[in-house]
Motif scaffolding. Sequence first.
Motif, mmCIF file in Angstrom:
data_model
loop_
_atom_site.group_PDB
_atom_site.id
_atom_site.type_symbol
_atom_site.label_atom_id
_atom_site.label_comp_id
_atom_site.label_asym_id
_atom_site.label_seq_id
_atom_site.Cartn_x
_atom_site.Cartn_y
_atom_site.Cartn_z
ATOM 1 N N VAL A 1 0.753 -1.132 0.527
ATOM 2 C CA VAL A 1 -0.102 0.069 -0.347
ATOM 3 C C VAL A 1 0.472 0.940 -0.088
ATOM 4 C CG1 VAL A 1 -0.262 0.157 2.685
ATOM 5 C CG2 VAL A 1 -2.322 1.142 0.963
ATOM 6 N N LEU A 2 0.647 2.461 -0.370
ATOM 7 C CA LEU A 2 1.183 3.558 -0.873
ATOM 8 C C LEU A 2 0.507 4.411 -0.367
ATOM 9 C CD1 LEU A 2 2.341 3.265 -4.689
ATOM 10 C CD2 LEU A 2 3.840 2.764 -2.390
ATOM 11 N N MET A 3 0.645 5.010 0.884
ATOM 12 C CA MET A 3 0.206 5.790 1.515
ATOM 13 C C MET A 3 1.495 7.166 1.581
ATOM 14 S SD MET A 3 -2.826 4.585 3.374
ATOM 15 C CE MET A 3 -2.885 5.066 4.067
ATOM 16 N N ALA A 4 0.203 8.465 2.127
ATOM 17 C CA ALA A 4 1.094 9.623 1.822
ATOM 18 C C ALA A 4 2.278 9.889 2.350
ATOM 19 C CB ALA A 4 -0.132 10.799 1.879
ATOM 20 N N MET B 1 -0.761 -9.157 5.770
ATOM 21 C CA MET B 1 -1.264 -9.009 4.763
ATOM 22 C C MET B 1 -2.575 -8.284 4.495
ATOM 23 S SD MET B 1 -1.886 -11.860 1.176
ATOM 24 C CE MET B 1 -2.677 -11.077 -0.330
ATOM 25 N N ARG B 2 -3.467 -8.829 5.657
ATOM 26 C CA ARG B 2 -4.420 -7.632 5.885
ATOM 27 C C ARG B 2 -4.340 -6.474 6.283
ATOM 28 N NH1 ARG B 2 -9.152 -10.864 9.355
ATOM 29 N NH2 ARG B 2 -6.948 -10.985 10.332
ATOM 30 N N TYR B 3 -3.248 -6.459 7.470
ATOM 31 C CA TYR B 3 -3.305 -5.029 7.589
ATOM 32 C C TYR B 3 -3.250 -4.140 6.755
ATOM 33 C CZ TYR B 3 0.314 -2.185 10.816
ATOM 34 O OH TYR B 3 0.537 -1.009 11.692
ATOM 35 N N ILE B 4 -1.781 -4.479 6.321
ATOM 36 C CA ILE B 4 -1.297 -3.814 4.887
ATOM 37 C C ILE B 4 -2.463 -3.448 4.261
ATOM 38 C CG2 ILE B 4 0.141 -3.656 2.654
ATOM 39 C CD1 ILE B 4 1.916 -5.935 4.297
ATOM 40 N N GLU B 5 -3.231 -4.132 3.682
ATOM 41 C CA GLU B 5 -4.055 -3.658 2.340
ATOM 42 C C GLU B 5 -5.251 -2.871 3.232
ATOM 43 O OE1 GLU B 5 -3.824 -6.675 -0.793
ATOM 44 O OE2 GLU B 5 -5.045 -7.003 -0.041
ATOM 45 N N LEU B 6 -5.712 -2.437 4.581
ATOM 46 C CA LEU B 6 -6.765 -2.356 5.298
ATOM 47 C C LEU B 6 -5.987 -0.892 6.414
ATOM 48 C CD1 LEU B 6 -8.571 -5.589 7.653
ATOM 49 C CD2 LEU B 6 -9.084 -3.333 5.801
ATOM 50 N N PRO C 1 -5.617 1.520 4.563
ATOM 51 C CA PRO C 1 -5.896 3.622 4.075
ATOM 52 C C PRO C 1 -7.890 3.264 4.557
ATOM 53 C CG PRO C 1 -5.530 2.387 2.298
ATOM 54 C CD PRO C 1 -5.199 1.419 2.886
ATOM 55 N N VAL C 2 -7.750 2.564 4.902
ATOM 56 C CA VAL C 2 -9.397 2.129 6.242
ATOM 57 C C VAL C 2 -9.712 2.774 7.234
ATOM 58 C CG1 VAL C 2 -11.628 1.034 6.739
ATOM 59 C CG2 VAL C 2 -10.327 0.332 4.226
ATOM 60 N N ARG C 3 -8.175 2.386 7.682
ATOM 61 C CA ARG C 3 -8.169 2.476 9.854
ATOM 62 C C ARG C 3 -7.682 4.187 9.415
ATOM 63 N NH1 ARG C 3 -4.771 -2.460 9.377
ATOM 64 N NH2 ARG C 3 -3.200 -0.749 8.731
ATOM 65 N N ALA C 4 -7.095 4.682 8.476
ATOM 66 C CA ALA C 4 -6.854 5.998 8.076
ATOM 67 C C ALA C 4 -7.453 6.636 7.970
ATOM 68 C CB ALA C 4 -5.621 6.451 7.486
ATOM 69 N N GLY C 5 -8.808 6.220 7.513
ATOM 70 C CA GLY C 5 -9.709 7.008 7.423
ATOM 71 C C GLY C 5 -10.043 7.455 5.356
ATOM 72 N N ILE C 6 -9.281 7.424 4.994
ATOM 73 C CA ILE C 6 -9.424 8.235 3.987
ATOM 74 C C ILE C 6 -10.483 7.511 2.748
ATOM 75 C CG2 ILE C 6 -7.608 8.237 1.930
ATOM 76 C CD1 ILE C 6 -4.888 7.108 3.485
ATOM 77 N N ARG D 1 -11.606 0.839 -2.313
ATOM 78 C CA ARG D 1 -12.116 2.223 -2.962
ATOM 79 C C ARG D 1 -10.418 2.859 -3.425
ATOM 80 N NH1 ARG D 1 -16.974 3.494 -3.107
ATOM 81 N NH2 ARG D 1 -18.200 2.617 -2.103
ATOM 82 N N TYR D 2 -9.526 2.156 -2.902
ATOM 83 C CA TYR D 2 -8.297 2.977 -2.758
ATOM 84 C C TYR D 2 -7.677 2.296 -3.894
ATOM 85 C CZ TYR D 2 -4.086 4.742 -0.649
ATOM 86 O OH TYR D 2 -3.151 5.312 -0.772
ATOM 87 N N PRO D 3 -7.201 3.058 -5.101
ATOM 88 C CA PRO D 3 -6.398 2.540 -5.649
ATOM 89 C C PRO D 3 -5.578 1.877 -5.638
ATOM 90 C CG PRO D 3 -6.893 4.762 -6.415
ATOM 91 C CD PRO D 3 -7.406 4.512 -4.964
ATOM 92 N N TRP D 4 -4.153 2.281 -4.221
ATOM 93 C CA TRP D 4 -2.854 2.496 -5.215
ATOM 94 C C TRP D 4 -2.352 1.099 -3.527
ATOM 95 C CZ3 TRP D 4 -0.872 4.281 -8.134
ATOM 96 C CH2 TRP D 4 -0.910 5.407 -9.017
ATOM 97 N N SER D 5 -3.382 0.548 -3.587
ATOM 98 C CA SER D 5 -2.660 -1.071 -2.768
ATOM 99 C C SER D 5 -2.926 -2.019 -4.145
ATOM 100 C CB SER D 5 -3.571 -1.190 -2.039
ATOM 101 O OG SER D 5 -4.759 -1.653 -2.023
ATOM 102 N N SER D 6 -2.335 -3.674 -3.650
ATOM 103 C CA SER D 6 -2.365 -4.503 -3.934
ATOM 104 C C SER D 6 -3.901 -5.259 -3.855
ATOM 105 C CB SER D 6 -1.811 -5.131 -2.867
ATOM 106 O OG SER D 6 -1.788 -6.079 -1.647
ATOM 107 N N TYR D 7 -4.930 -4.699 -2.725
ATOM 108 C CA TYR D 7 -6.531 -5.065 -2.383
ATOM 109 C C TYR D 7 -6.865 -5.797 -3.901
ATOM 110 C CZ TYR D 7 -10.871 -6.373 -0.917
ATOM 111 O OH TYR D 7 -12.226 -6.981 -0.919
#
Length: 198
Positions: free
Chosen positions: A32-35, A95-100, A102-107, A113-119
């Motif tokens: 996952v690529l975060m800001a 793996m689940r920790y990584i792909e979730l 953006p959800v934990r961050a409230g994005i 819905r987050y395009p910058w991950s492997s989900y």
Amino acid sequence: MKCFTTDLDRNVFLKYLREAMDGTDFHLHAFVLMANHVHMLATGHTVGTVPQVMHRLGLQYARYFNRHFERTGPLFEGRYWASLVESRGYFFEAMRYIELNPVRAGIVDGPGRYPWSSYAHNTGGETRVEITPHDEFLRLGKNSAIRSSAWADIVSQGISPPELERLRKRFRKSRPYGGEQFENSLAAKKKGLIDPVS
């Protein structure tokens, strides 16, 4: 500070990641690529592969970022954090920790819905050439449709607060993540109490 300001930055990062991986046995399973940070779950089958790939990637991306934004100096603060993860029973938690993330961050309200991950790749919504499925992932089903559905179900279960806290503690200190026997064995190897090749 932000290490990604635009989609161009993220695409450039992934391009340099592919180049750094090329010709190595580095297999990326999730990301996952975060800001302001990146999470990756990967396997390096040869000693030194992961540091080699991370060094190449960090160097190339920092050069791009500094040139693009007319800045100097290192982009990433210190060495990357790396934790060994026990495959059986713990791979999916990481793996689940990584792909979730953006959800934990409230994005976003869902990982799809987050395009910058492997989900999206791991649930069959798109194909990313960077991703190699881990053996544990392949055991989810006999074909990609079954595996994608099974993975979506696993991610939808979320992460319990105790599991989240344990993951964060391990990853922030570059400590191994797995069962008690796995973690104790690695700690003993690090202290030289047992043969490191056993």
